[in-house]
Design a protein around this motif. Structure first.
Motif, PDB file in Angstrom:
ATOM      1  N   TRP A  78       0.613  -1.233  -0.079  1.00 21.71           N
ATOM      2  CA  TRP A  78      -0.037   0.060  -0.018  1.00 21.71           C
ATOM      3  C   TRP A  78       0.768   1.349   0.028  1.00 21.71           C
ATOM      4  CZ3 TRP A  78      -0.114   3.727   3.724  1.00 21.71           C
ATOM      5  CH2 TRP A  78      -0.954   4.789   3.809  1.00 21.71           C
ATOM      6  N   VAL A  79       1.856   1.268   0.556  1.00 21.53           N
ATOM      7  CA  VAL A  79       2.778   2.293   0.675  1.00 21.53           C
ATOM      8  C   VAL A  79       3.487   2.948  -0.538  1.00 21.53           C
ATOM      9  CG1 VAL A  79       5.104   3.178   1.754  1.00 21.53           C
ATOM     10  CG2 VAL A  79       3.648   1.695   3.033  1.00 21.53           C
ATOM     11  N   PRO A  80       3.879   2.104  -1.538  1.00 23.58           N
ATOM     12  CA  PRO A  80       4.312   2.877  -2.887  1.00 23.58           C
ATOM     13  C   PRO A  80       3.294   3.245  -3.563  1.00 23.58           C
ATOM     14  CG  PRO A  80       4.806   0.313  -2.781  1.00 23.58           C
ATOM     15  CD  PRO A  80       4.462   0.772  -1.371  1.00 23.58           C
ATOM     16  N   TRP A  81       1.876   2.448  -3.380  1.00 22.06           N
ATOM     17  CA  TRP A  81       0.927   2.937  -4.063  1.00 22.06           C
ATOM     18  C   TRP A  81       0.304   4.091  -3.785  1.00 22.06           C
ATOM     19  CZ3 TRP A  81      -4.292   3.568  -2.443  1.00 22.06           C
ATOM     20  CH2 TRP A  81      -5.161   3.625  -3.148  1.00 22.06           C
ATOM     21  N   VAL A  82       0.136   4.511  -2.339  1.00 22.89           N
ATOM     22  CA  VAL A  82      -0.223   5.565  -2.060  1.00 22.89           C
ATOM     23  C   VAL A  82       0.921   6.811  -2.408  1.00 22.89           C
ATOM     24  CG1 VAL A  82       0.562   5.893   0.474  1.00 22.89           C
ATOM     25  CG2 VAL A  82      -1.748   6.743  -0.067  1.00 22.89           C
ATOM     26  N   GLU A  83       2.070   6.391  -2.333  1.00 23.19           N
ATOM     27  CA  GLU A  83       3.154   7.534  -2.670  1.00 23.19           C
ATOM     28  C   GLU A  83       2.652   7.827  -4.188  1.00 23.19           C
ATOM     29  OE1 GLU A  83       6.835   6.053   0.348  1.00 23.19           O
ATOM     30  OE2 GLU A  83       6.716   5.418  -1.835  1.00 23.19           O
TER      31      GLU A  83
ATOM     32  N   LYS B 260       0.122   7.859  -5.701  1.00 29.75           N
ATOM     33  CA  LYS B 260      -0.895   8.539  -5.809  1.00 29.75           C
ATOM     34  C   LYS B 260      -0.963  10.060  -5.454  1.00 29.75           C
ATOM     35  CE  LYS B 260      -4.027   5.144  -7.054  1.00 29.75           C
ATOM     36  NZ  LYS B 260      -5.303   5.233  -8.157  1.00 29.75           N
ATOM     37  N   MET B 261       0.061  10.301  -4.744  1.00 28.69           N
ATOM     38  CA  MET B 261       0.030  11.855  -4.269  1.00 28.69           C
ATOM     39  C   MET B 261       0.960  12.588  -5.259  1.00 28.69           C
ATOM     40  SD  MET B 261       0.171  11.354  -0.079  1.00 28.69           S
ATOM     41  CE  MET B 261       1.411  10.104   0.081  1.00 28.69           C
ATOM     42  N   GLY B 262       0.846  13.786  -5.344  1.00 22.96           N
ATOM     43  CA  GLY B 262       1.657  14.649  -6.089  1.00 22.96           C
ATOM     44  C   GLY B 262       2.486  15.235  -5.078  1.00 22.96           C
ATOM     45  N   ASN B 263       3.421  16.096  -5.630  1.00 19.31           N
ATOM     46  CA  ASN B 263       4.520  16.858  -5.031  1.00 19.31           C
ATOM     47  C   ASN B 263       4.017  18.364  -5.065  1.00 19.31           C
ATOM     48  OD1 ASN B 263       6.644  18.266  -3.870  1.00 19.31           O
ATOM     49  ND2 ASN B 263       7.952  16.580  -4.527  1.00 19.31           N
ATOM     50  N   ALA B 264       3.872  18.897  -3.714  1.00 18.99           N
ATOM     51  CA  ALA B 264       3.112  20.309  -3.630  1.00 18.99           C
ATOM     52  C   ALA B 264       4.143  21.292  -4.203  1.00 18.99           C
ATOM     53  CB  ALA B 264       3.226  20.425  -2.189  1.00 18.99           C
ATOM     54  N   GLU B 265       5.305  20.697  -4.350  1.00 14.33           N
ATOM     55  CA  GLU B 265       6.460  21.832  -4.980  1.00 14.33           C
ATOM     56  C   GLU B 265       6.428  21.684  -6.553  1.00 14.33           C
ATOM     57  OE1 GLU B 265       9.855  20.878  -2.744  1.00 14.33           O
ATOM     58  OE2 GLU B 265       8.975  21.434  -0.871  1.00 14.33           O
ATOM     59  N   GLY B 266       5.628  21.040  -6.888  1.00 17.46           N
ATOM     60  CA  GLY B 266       5.294  20.994  -8.400  1.00 17.46           C
ATOM     61  C   GLY B 266       5.714  19.609  -9.118  1.00 17.46           C
ATOM     62  N   GLU B 267       5.563  19.612 -10.305  1.00 21.73           N
ATOM     63  CA  GLU B 267       5.886  18.240 -11.092  1.00 21.73           C
ATOM     64  C   GLU B 267       7.463  18.189 -10.986  1.00 21.73           C
ATOM     65  OE1 GLU B 267       4.026  15.868 -12.043  1.00 21.73           O
ATOM     66  OE2 GLU B 267       2.295  16.769 -11.028  1.00 21.73           O
ATOM     67  N   GLY B 268       7.943  16.976 -11.214  1.00 22.11           N
ATOM     68  CA  GLY B 268       9.370  16.814 -11.613  1.00 22.11           C
ATOM     69  C   GLY B 268      10.150  17.196 -10.282  1.00 22.11           C
ATOM     70  N   LYS B 269       9.645  17.377  -9.048  1.00 24.44           N
ATOM     71  CA  LYS B 269      10.364  17.712  -7.864  1.00 24.44           C
ATOM     72  C   LYS B 269      10.459  16.457  -6.953  1.00 24.44           C
ATOM     73  CE  LYS B 269      10.976  21.949  -8.373  1.00 24.44           C
ATOM     74  NZ  LYS B 269      10.005  23.019  -8.325  1.00 24.44           N
ATOM     75  N   GLY B 270      10.254  15.283  -7.366  1.00 24.11           N
ATOM     76  CA  GLY B 270      10.411  14.087  -6.668  1.00 24.11           C
ATOM     77  C   GLY B 270       9.107  13.838  -6.011  1.00 24.11           C
ATOM     78  N   GLY B 271       8.807  12.385  -5.836  1.00 26.25           N
ATOM     79  CA  GLY B 271       7.532  12.036  -5.340  1.00 26.25           C
ATOM     80  C   GLY B 271       7.548  12.248  -4.017  1.00 26.25           C
ATOM     81  N   VAL B 272       6.203  12.104  -3.193  1.00 23.78           N
ATOM     82  CA  VAL B 272       6.167  11.984  -2.015  1.00 23.78           C
ATOM     83  C   VAL B 272       6.714  10.744  -1.436  1.00 23.78           C
ATOM     84  CG1 VAL B 272       4.531  12.310   0.068  1.00 23.78           C
ATOM     85  CG2 VAL B 272       4.305  13.711  -2.029  1.00 23.78           C
ATOM     86  N   LYS B 273       7.309  10.754  -0.180  1.00 26.96           N
ATOM     87  CA  LYS B 273       7.771   9.307   0.103  1.00 26.96           C
ATOM     88  C   LYS B 273       7.231   9.602   1.863  1.00 26.96           C
ATOM     89  CE  LYS B 273      10.018   7.457  -2.997  1.00 26.96           C
ATOM     90  NZ  LYS B 273       9.351   6.708  -3.714  1.00 26.96           N
ATOM     91  N   LEU B 274       6.921   8.331   2.145  1.00 23.97           N
ATOM     92  CA  LEU B 274       6.516   8.185   3.505  1.00 23.97           C
ATOM     93  C   LEU B 274       7.774   7.196   4.104  1.00 23.97           C
ATOM     94  CD1 LEU B 274       3.672   8.491   2.278  1.00 23.97           C
ATOM     95  CD2 LEU B 274       3.067   6.607   3.958  1.00 23.97           C
ATOM     96  N   GLN B 275       8.049   7.602   5.284  1.00 25.51           N
ATOM     97  CA  GLN B 275       9.520   7.188   6.018  1.00 25.51           C
ATOM     98  C   GLN B 275       8.813   6.323   6.747  1.00 25.51           C
ATOM     99  OE1 GLN B 275      10.930   9.804   8.719  1.00 25.51           O
ATOM    100  NE2 GLN B 275      12.312   8.404   9.722  1.00 25.51           N
ATOM    101  N   GLN B 276       9.668   4.906   6.906  1.00 30.73           N
ATOM    102  CA  GLN B 276       9.236   3.791   7.575  1.00 30.73           C
ATOM    103  C   GLN B 276      10.041   4.089   8.956  1.00 30.73           C
ATOM    104  OE1 GLN B 276      10.102  -0.190   6.378  1.00 30.73           O
ATOM    105  NE2 GLN B 276       9.082  -1.190   8.126  1.00 30.73           N
ATOM    106  N   VAL B 277       9.250   3.678  10.057  1.00 28.44           N
ATOM    107  CA  VAL B 277       9.881   3.809  11.410  1.00 28.44           C
ATOM    108  C   VAL B 277       9.736   2.337  12.051  1.00 28.44           C
ATOM    109  CG1 VAL B 277       9.647   4.866  13.793  1.00 28.44           C
ATOM    110  CG2 VAL B 277       9.310   6.083  11.938  1.00 28.44           C
TER     111      VAL B 277
END
Ligand SMILES: Nc1ncnc2c1ncn2[C@@H]1O[C@H](COP(=O)(O)OP(=O)(O)OP(=O)(O)O)[C@@H](O)[C@H]1O
Length: 951
Positions: free
Chosen positions: A726-731, A733-750
């Motif tokens: 689910w993690v890569p899937w949701v990542e 699906k999310m865009g980057n607020a800083e704009g396209e091409g700025k790298g995707g949003v990443k969730l950090q595992q703890v």
């Protein structure tokens, strides 16, 4: 590992051994009861002997700060884990069990026995005390695995025929840890929804009235526009009503669609233009509130409507003079009103008759008044705002909105005709209102634009201009600044026109970039203790930073039953001599008036109970409980929010949670809290259950309750090993607020071990013992009474039902087949997966099902939980609005629909997976598993039987 500064208030018997009072066996034959007593005494003796052995070799445990009020649950053992390596960190190897007790270092895994109760000393350190543990450890058992619980020790109501096994929380297997290849914590980005501090676009540049600017600054502490405000305000502020001239009819105003991130200030984006447009009318001597409604704001939920209404009230309390000395309020005619079904219809009608120039409402209630309240003057409505458009559609308000649009248009036409007639007859109709031709501006607001929003936009908006916050501009100086100054409106429209709305498939919903998003992979049976650990560490770390305003944490759960259960469990568990528990809910003072005032009772807050006519306390008192506290979270208040609570409890709960307070507070909520709620002090959002509906969008809405208006925040997701994809899937699906091409949003595992260590403190693997004690405390609470057990079972089965409704696209991560039901039961503090639910809980479930279905059945009046007359309107509103209450109704409807389509399954090894039943059923199952329906539920027939208690 350093302690986090939270005291762990575990109650322990002085012997340091798991000695509990054996619950008296009730019912049955007296010979059975005598035998049960004797068995219990024998097992108690054995325990004592073990304790003596241990205490001979280990120092006596330190005195305990307090004892539990009652230890009703039976003595029980939990199997210890098999030996496994010491943690890499520094803990000196200890040679014997007794040595481990005294050692500064905590016990090794091999020595830790997961006993129900061990000694704990509390030593306060600074404001929050530090855990300081001296414990006695019985010898490690080599026979890892489930241990026997004396049958006599289980309350008669829940006593199974066969001996009960309690599996240990921890095993020799290592806990899931972040992959060594995983990236270190990503730095969060610059705030993407903050006011543009370094941007030289000021509110004045955007065309805002100096009166409003001053009011925003002085009274609301708003000084610079956010990105979306910078985009839309120039156009939306450009057409104030000019009482000196009849409006130019050749240029009808265009409708507006505002789309921007969560927490980016969309509410002010539409409210400021409404107020500024209406302000000039204050100059007209004949204007008063009897002019009727000029602006209507529709919100999907009552909480949201109330929140918007508060912002309106703040805005209209402005003064109409810039003279600091003369701070009188001149906007007295600009009265606002809230229609959510909170008061009686008669009362609302009376207010509408007097006139409410600005009206905030939920859709069902508004349509009701449009259809039934002839004195509702809304023919002159100039603004209609549909806030949280996506949610309005999700909750099934499409038809209601169609009805509203039609009714508003009808009333307007009627009024124009009357005016015309009066004019022709020389009655001077047009003199009374010369802005008819301006028409109504419809504004649609949403954080996401999906096909449903597009549908609503097509239905409600004419030739809309779409405004979005332009991420490319972010917080930097606008290259168009000169344009904006010279011709603000033109530039804004051009800018809006240049926005290309991506196709649906490309549309990505972006969370605020300053939000830190984390996830923990948690073995199912550790979920509950991991939640406690995470909450403890979040509360502790927040306390160090912000003690004045308090910190708020929202925990999202998938069902109302689960919210109730977790709230009551955490507020009711006895880890020590703490009086705060749900028990005290009956202690509240009674108030004949049934006021909504709150009362502090032993750490709990209730809405004062109503007295029934016979002077008895209303049965609704439990549902009116507002806050609980828990020994696990010192000085913290616990709240809950879901759509099945009575309206006034919901409102009081929210108020109590949201208000500034030096105490941290935690809110357990369903998705009813996921949209639009603006609670600026929310520091963290925990998705204990991931959304079953709304997919990635719902995830982003939920995390958007924190990190608002440029502030920081953390979002945590609890996932199981099976859900890891689910993690890569949701990542993705999310865009980057800083704009396209700025790298995707990443969730950090703890790592879950990190979470547990941080939350429970201690040395080495001591956290495991502490976690086990907490777990056993919970299990005791569940065994404590049939009500608690029924709550736990209900929450458990509701979880399974909700889990089964994940849409097809998500079945690859969320499939009930892969849930270990035994472990899941553990996470609901149940010692085994309920094979059957007791008749009491099944009847409750059935009842609640009935309530739900009647609530969604149009035209049927839902019985209010309190059963009191005045609130009947409240309940009716929920019915009238279709699915106004919450998404829960919709979820449950979908859930039951899915359940009905199921084939037969059997339970195998704690998992639902194998198929049993007729060939016909097999076929049904195969087809449903092969992608037949939207919701594929594996084994829900079995679940249904479990839930209904049928064999
Ligand atoms: N220009 C501004 N400067 C500072 N704070 C602002 C400004 N505009 C709005 N805010 C604050 O930002 C917070 C979030 O605003 P709001 O609730 O309107 O967000 P939203 O975009 O509607 O979010 P959601 O999509 O979650 O509903 C509010 O507390 C509001 O007072």
């Amino acid at each position: 590992m350093a302690d986090d500064g939270i005291e762990l208030n575990f109650a322990v018997p002085a012997s340091g051994v798991a000695v509990r009072h054996v619950a008296a066996k009730k019912g049955g034959r007296w010979t059975d009861r005598v035998k049960a007593k004797r068995d219990a005494r024998d097992s108690y003796k054995n325990l004592k002997q073990t304790a003596t052995n241990v205490s001979n070799s280990a120092p006596a445990p330190a005195p305990v700060p307090f004892q539990p009020k009652a230890q009703p649950a039976p003595a029980s053992f939990v199997a210890p884990p098999k030996p496994r390596p010491q943690p890499a960190a520094s803990v000196p190897q200890v040679g014997s069990v007794s040595a481990s007790v005294n050692a500064v270092a905590g016990p090794s895994r091999s020595q830790s026995i997961t006993k129900p109760a061990v000694s704990t000393i509390h030593k306060p350190r600074s404001s929050l005390p530090t855990p300081s543990v001296s414990r006695s450890h019985p010898p490690a058992r080599s026979d890892a695995g489930p241990s026997r619980l004396p049958a006599t020790s289980i309350p008669a109501s829940s006593q199974p025929k066969a001996p009960q096994f309690i599996s240990s929380l921890f095993t020799a297997d290592p806990l899931p840890a972040p992959a060594s290849s995983s990236q270190p914590a990503q730095p969060v980005g610059a705030p993407s929804n903050a006011p543009l501090v370094s941007d030289t676009s000021t509110f004045a540049d955007l065309g805002m009235d100096p009166l409003l600017i001053r009011h925003l600054k002085n009274k609301m502490h708003v000084e610079n526009p956010t990105g979306i405000q910078r985009s839309c305000l120039p156009y939306m502020l450009s057409s104030p009503l000019d009482p000196d001239q009849i409006e130019d009819t050749s240029k009808p105003l265009r409708d507006v669609l505002i789309q921007a991130q969560t927490g980016s200030g969309k509410t002010l984006s539409y409210l400021l233009p409404i107020i500024q447009t209406l302000l000039p009318l204050s100059k007209l001597s004949y204007i008063d509130r009897s002019i009727g409604t000029l602006a209507i704001i529709l919100a999907p939920t009552r909480e949201l409507a109330q929140q918007i209404s508060k912002v309106v009230e703040q805005l209209i309390s402005m003064s109409l003079t810039l003279d600091e000395e003369d701070d009188r309020q001149f906007t007295r005619w600009l009265v606002s009103g809230l229609l959510t079904g909170g008061s009686t219809r008669t009362h609302e009608k009376a207010r509408l008759r007097k006139g409410l120039p600005i009206l905030v409402s939920t859709p069902g209630r508004l349509l009701d008044h449009l259809q039934n309240t002839s004195s509702f003057q809304c023919a002159k409505t100039m603004f209609l705002v549909l806030d949280e458009a996506d949610r309005l559609m999700d909750l099934g308000f499409e038809e209601t909105i169609k009805g509203i649009l039609k009714a508003l248009e009808g009333r307007r036409k009627n009024e124009i005709n009357i005016e015309k007639e009066m004019d022709e007859e020389g009655g001077g109709g047009a003199m009374r209102w010369n802005f008819w031709n301006r028409g109504r501006t419809n504004i649609l607001c949403s954080a996401t634009v999906d096909p449903k929003v597009e549908k609503l936009s097509g239905m409600a908006l004419r030739d809309p201009i779409v405004f979005r916050s332009n991420p490319e501009k972010g917080t930097q100086d606008s290259p168009n600044k000169k344009d904006m100054k010279d011709d603000a409106v033109k530039a804004a429209i051009e800018e809006a026109g240049a926005i290309v709305i991506p196709k649906e498939s490309e549309e990505k919903f972006t969370p605020p970039s300053q939000l830190s998003q984390k996830y923990v992979v948690i073995p199912t049976k550790l979920r509950l203790v991991a939640l406690v650990a995470l909450l403890r560490s979040l509360i502790a770390s927040a306390a160090k930073v912000d003690t004045e305003k308090g910190t708020k944490i929202i925990v999202f759960l998938s069902s109302t039953d689960s919210v109730d259960f977790h709230w009551k469990l955490l507020g009711g568990v006895q880890m020590g001599d703490n009086n705060a528990s749900a028990d005290s809910e009956e202690d509240g003072e009674e108030d004949e008036d049934g006021n909504e005032s709150t009362d502090e009772v032993n750490g709990t807050t209730t809405i004062k109970s109503r007295k029934t006519k016979k002077g008895k306390k209303s049965s609704s008192s439990e549902s009116e409980l507002i806050t609980l506290s828990s020994p696990l979270f010192p000085n913290t208040t616990l709240h809950r929010l879901h759509g099945s609570l009575p309206l006034r409890t919901r409102m009081a709960s929210l108020r109590s949670f949201a208000g500034p307070s030096s105490q941290p507070s935690v809110l357990f909520a369903t998705s009813v809290a996921s949209r639009g709620l603006d609670l600026p002090l929310v520091r963290a959002v925990i998705q204990y259950d991931l959304p079953t509906e709304g997919g990635a969008n719902e995830y982003v809405h939920r995390v958007g309750r924190t990190a608002r208006a440029g502030k920081g925040g953390e979002a945590w997701a609890f996932i199981s090993q099976n859900e890891i994809d689910w993690v890569p899937w949701v990542e993705n699906k999310m865009g980057n607020a800083e704009g396209e091409g700025k790298g995707g949003v990443k969730l950090q595992q703890v790592g879950v071990e990190d979470v547990l260590r941080k939350g429970f403190g201690g040395q080495g693997y001591e956290f495991e013992n502490r976690a086990t004690e907490v777990q056993l405390g919970f299990e005791r609470w569940v065994l404590d009474g049939t009500q608690n057990a029924a709550l736990a079972r209900k929450a458990y089965s509701s979880f399974i039902r909700a889990y089964s409704t994940h849409p097809l696209e998500e079945k690859k991560f969320f499939h009930i087949k892969s849930v270990h039901l035994g472990h899941l039961a553990k996470s609901f503090a149940l010692r085994e997966a309920p094979g059957q639910l007791s008749s009491s809980s099944s009847s409750t479930t059935k009842n609640s099902t009935k309530v739900t279905s009647s609530a969604t059945a149009p035209g049927k009046k839902r019985k209010h939980p309190s059963g009191e007359g005045d609130d009947g309107d409240d309940a009716e509103e929920e019915v009238r609005g279709g699915k106004e209450l919450t998404a829960r109704n919709e979820t449950e409807r979908r859930m039951y629909e899915a359940v009905r389509k199921q084939g037969r399954m059997i339970k195998s090894g704690g998992k639902l997976g194998e198929f049993a039943g007729s060939n016909k059923n097999k076929k049904q199952h195969m087809s449903s598993n092969g992608g037949g329906g939207e919701f594929q539920v594996y084994g829900t027939s079995e679940l249904e039987r479990m839930v209904s208690g049928k064999k």
